[in-house]
Design an enzyme around this catalytic site. Structure first.
Site, mmCIF file in Angstrom:
data_model
loop_
_atom_site.group_PDB
_atom_site.id
_atom_site.type_symbol
_atom_site.label_atom_id
_atom_site.label_comp_id
_atom_site.label_asym_id
_atom_site.label_seq_id
_atom_site.Cartn_x
_atom_site.Cartn_y
_atom_site.Cartn_z
ATOM 1 N N TYR A 238 0.878 -1.163 0.000
ATOM 2 C CA TYR A 238 0.000 0.000 0.000
ATOM 3 C C TYR A 238 0.922 1.221 0.000
ATOM 4 O O TYR A 238 1.834 1.289 0.826
ATOM 5 C CB TYR A 238 -0.865 0.059 1.262
ATOM 6 C CG TYR A 238 -2.058 -0.850 1.288
ATOM 7 C CD1 TYR A 238 -3.178 -0.576 0.512
ATOM 8 C CD2 TYR A 238 -2.099 -1.952 2.126
ATOM 9 C CE1 TYR A 238 -4.299 -1.390 0.564
ATOM 10 C CE2 TYR A 238 -3.217 -2.772 2.188
ATOM 11 C CZ TYR A 238 -4.304 -2.485 1.406
ATOM 12 O OH TYR A 238 -5.410 -3.297 1.466
ATOM 13 N N ASP A 266 -7.155 -0.651 -4.933
ATOM 14 C CA ASP A 266 -8.623 -0.569 -4.910
ATOM 15 C C ASP A 266 -9.170 0.057 -3.631
ATOM 16 O O ASP A 266 -10.372 0.106 -3.423
ATOM 17 C CB ASP A 266 -9.251 -1.954 -5.114
ATOM 18 C CG ASP A 266 -8.742 -2.988 -4.114
ATOM 19 O OD1 ASP A 266 -8.173 -2.587 -3.091
ATOM 20 O OD2 ASP A 266 -8.922 -4.192 -4.360
ATOM 21 N N HIS A 350 -11.622 -6.085 -3.421
ATOM 22 C CA HIS A 350 -11.161 -6.116 -2.033
ATOM 23 C C HIS A 350 -12.081 -6.979 -1.170
ATOM 24 O O HIS A 350 -12.330 -6.681 0.000
ATOM 25 C CB HIS A 350 -11.069 -4.702 -1.455
ATOM 26 C CG HIS A 350 -9.918 -4.517 -0.512
ATOM 27 N ND1 HIS A 350 -8.618 -4.369 -0.938
ATOM 28 C CD2 HIS A 350 -9.867 -4.459 0.852
ATOM 29 C CE1 HIS A 350 -7.821 -4.215 0.093
ATOM 30 N NE2 HIS A 350 -8.544 -4.281 1.198
#
Length: 470
Positions: A238, A266, A350
């Site tokens: 991330y 996402d 996700h």
């Protein structure tokens, strides 16, 4: 230096925040605003014993990484903290049963849904809420699974199938099944060994593990838990609001032996996971000045929403490892990813945890088949996750063009109730048997023989968008 309980309790505010962890007392005042999970999760333990909260999420070596030596103020006797208040107590649902005899033997669990039912009963309430929750009305979470139910198999008979071969290759690494461990944060919620148990099980079962950026254990520790340095380990990324932290993470991943980077895109913001948030509100009931937010939002508060396709150039300047984009949700972005030369994409919403009513990943795969078929079996591998619970689900995805599928929640659930590595291996064995038996039903001896005509996706195709502009 000995610290008394009275002295610890004096430092219970943002201005002076001390916590006790395994008998050591730390001044974390200067760390509050840089804590990846946000300051509130620490402040609710200010002046108290935070051992239970810390251990449920982190490994002990994180303290040395995150805090400077001067943060250690001294030690406190465990007896003085025996009745400290801990807001994150496990649910006692299991033990309230008058016939409680511990979790059921693994041999009695015969499908992946069984593991989920056990997990719901034995996981602490906050862990269950974090793992199981979806966004808003959980429509996407439910539709992820329903999409597979709308696709029928078309078995062939009299094929004389003596054996089947379930092996495939993921980014050049041979695996025993077209299945990988999706990055799933805070596995220590489910079992003290967390990602270490997942790594050991993955090695023994011949699978790939994609380690979550927000894992309970460091990538160095997980790398050490592998059976050998050849065991494939991929790292999820991330992008942090502080880009320097992401630079450091990528360098550490490369040094630890990660063989690819899976950049997750996402969730520029965290979905509204109401089950998770409601539970946290109950913890905060007596703290009217605090806004309740779930584990997911506190854990992901450091994720940057300010990235675009140029982030791939930034990543390539750091490493030449294969890059996979996780979170493709439409054919248009799948094509753009291909044009940017990534080695793989993950069709994912996700797990229904980000934007509710986002279409199912399997529907996105059908979009690709219809509007950009050149992506199927191209230089860019296509992975898919979300809602996969049966061997038939795996085979449907492969037949329609996926290279492999990822499972997240099922692996976490299989760790729970004290099962650990043994639970994970039992779950994989169940899935392996389902894949093998259904390959025999379909009349194929290897995954490469799976074809689109072996499934009937007509019901799901009705949900396809009419046209797109590529």
């Amino acid at each position: 230096m000995h610290i008394t309980r009275a002295e610890l309790e004096q430092h219970n505010s943002r201005q002076s925040c001390w916590v006790a962890i395994h008998g050591a007392v730390y001044d974390v005042t200067d760390f509050l605003d840089s804590h990846p999970g946000g300051s509130k999760v620490i402040l609710r333990c200010a002046g108290k014993d935070a051992t239970s909260d810390f251990d449920s999420v982190h490994s002990p070596d994180l303290l040395d990484e995150a805090l400077p030596p001067k943060a250690l103020k001294g030690r406190i006797d465990a007896a003085e903290l025996s009745d400290s208040n801990n807001p994150a107590k496990p649910s006692d649902n299991a033990k309230s049963d008058s016939n409680y005899n511990g979790p059921p033997p693994l041999s009695t669990l015969i499908n992946l849904n069984d593991f989920e039912q056990v997990a719901q009963k034995y996981l602490p309430a906050n862990a269950w809420a974090y793992y199981a929750s979806g966004a808003d009305d959980e429509i996407s979470k439910k539709n992820n699974a329903r999409a597979y139910q709308k696709v029928s198999l078309r078995p062939r008979i009299l094929r004389n199938i003596a054996t089947v071969d379930t092996r495939t290759s993921i980014l050049g690494h041979s695996v025993s099944l077209p299945v990988y461990l999706s990055p799933s944060g805070i596995a220590k919620f489910a079992h003290p060994d967390g990602e270490l148990a997942l790594a050991a099980a993955a090695g023994k079962e011949g699978l790939v593990q994609v380690l979550a950026n927000m894992a309970s254990y460091s990538i160095e520790r997980v790398a050490e838990a592998r059976l050998s340095s050849d065991q494939p380990l991929f790292a999820q990324l991330y992008v942090n609001r502080d880009i320097n932290k992401s630079v450091e993470f990528v360098k550490r991943a490369v040094k630890a032996g990660a063989q690819s980077i899976w950049i997750t895109v996402d969730s520029p913001v965290v979905g509204k996971r109401e089950m998770d948030e409601r539970l946290n509100l109950s913890f905060m009931a007596n703290e009217s000045d605090e806004k309740g937010q779930g584990v997911a939002k506190t854990a992901a508060s450091s994720i940057s929403p300010f990235i675009d396709w140029s982030i791939l150039s930034w990543l390539r300047d750091l490493t030449d490892l294969p890059v996979v984009i996780k979170g493709i949700q439409c054919v248009e972005d799948a094509v753009i990813a291909y044009q940017h030369g990534v080695q793989g994409i993950v069709l994912s919403n996700h797990g229904g945890r980000s934007q509710d009513t986002a279409q199912s990943p399997l529907l996105t795969l059908l979009e690709i088949r219809k509007f950009a078929p050149f992506l199927i079996n191209s230089r860019m591998q296509i992975f898919i996750d979300g809602g996969i619970r049966r061997g038939t689900d795996v085979l449907k995805a492969i037949a329609l063009g996926a290279t492999a599928v990822g499972l997240g929640r099922p692996f976490l659930f299989s760790l729970s109730a004290g099962y650990g590595e043994a639970g994970v291996r039992r779950m994989v064995d169940i899935l392996r048997h389902e894949i093998e038996s259904n390959m025999t039903f379909l009349g194929v001896t290897s995954l490469s023989e799976l074809r689109p005509e072996m499934v009937n996706a007509g019901r799901l195709e009705r949900e396809l968008i009419g046209s797109v502009k590529l």
